[in-house]
Design a protein around this motif. Sequence first.
Motif, PDB file in Angstrom:
ATOM      1  N   LEU A  47       0.832  -1.300   0.196  1.00  0.00           N
ATOM      2  CA  LEU A  47      -0.071  -0.041  -0.126  1.00  0.00           C
ATOM      3  C   LEU A  47       0.847   1.374  -0.075  1.00  0.00           C
ATOM      4  O   LEU A  47       0.295   2.246  -0.421  1.00  0.00           O
ATOM      5  N   ASN A  78      -6.644  -0.986  -3.110  1.00  0.00           N
ATOM      6  CA  ASN A  78      -6.232   0.101  -2.208  1.00  0.00           C
ATOM      7  C   ASN A  78      -6.075   0.184  -0.498  1.00  0.00           C
ATOM      8  O   ASN A  78      -6.197   1.326  -0.063  1.00  0.00           O
ATOM      9  N   ASN A  80       2.513  -2.990  -5.199  1.00  0.00           N
ATOM     10  CA  ASN A  80       0.933  -3.021  -5.066  1.00  0.00           C
ATOM     11  C   ASN A  80       0.772  -3.721  -6.484  1.00  0.00           C
ATOM     12  O   ASN A  80       0.034  -4.668  -6.624  1.00  0.00           O
TER      13      ASN A  80
END
Length: 181
Positions: free
Chosen positions: A22, A45, A28
Amino acid sequence: WVGVGLLMTVFVINLLVETARLKHPGLNEKVLRFWGPLMRSCEVNRISGVAPYLASAALAIAFFPKPIAILSILFLAVGDPVASLLGVLYGQYGFRFSNGKSALGTLAGVLSCVALAMCFGVSAGWMQAAGPLGLLAFSLWAGVAGGVAELLPLEMDDNFTIPIVSGLLSWFAALMFGIPL
């Protein structure tokens, strides 16, 4: 305690990976390429449901009697996906609760948890100890607890609340209906 230790180790590793992904968009993207098909879109997210799942399983194993811990984790592993699947597929045919969950999905979750409790109880020999009505009463109580735990107005992931709430209420029901633990 070995199981608790292993789950907590995996929990900490998961939390470190989740935090890193994150904070670093490149990481990510890599994580999403591999795990993305298994993740919900809202988890792209934010921290996924894996961390609360692991934490609740570790807590259930640490604090509940073994049969209650197993049953509460089964409610999460089976009842929650059944509720979700039927809620997504057929939830538009009934009303929705304020948290967006469908009544039909919740009913499916409750029924699957009742069936799980009944099958688990029969295999554990609880029918001989509590009698058929005692096992049925326990299964109904525990199944409802497992199926509706996700409806509580708590700001927590249901991967955490389902085993904890259903475990506490199932433990109480076991004591109330003479289920040997």
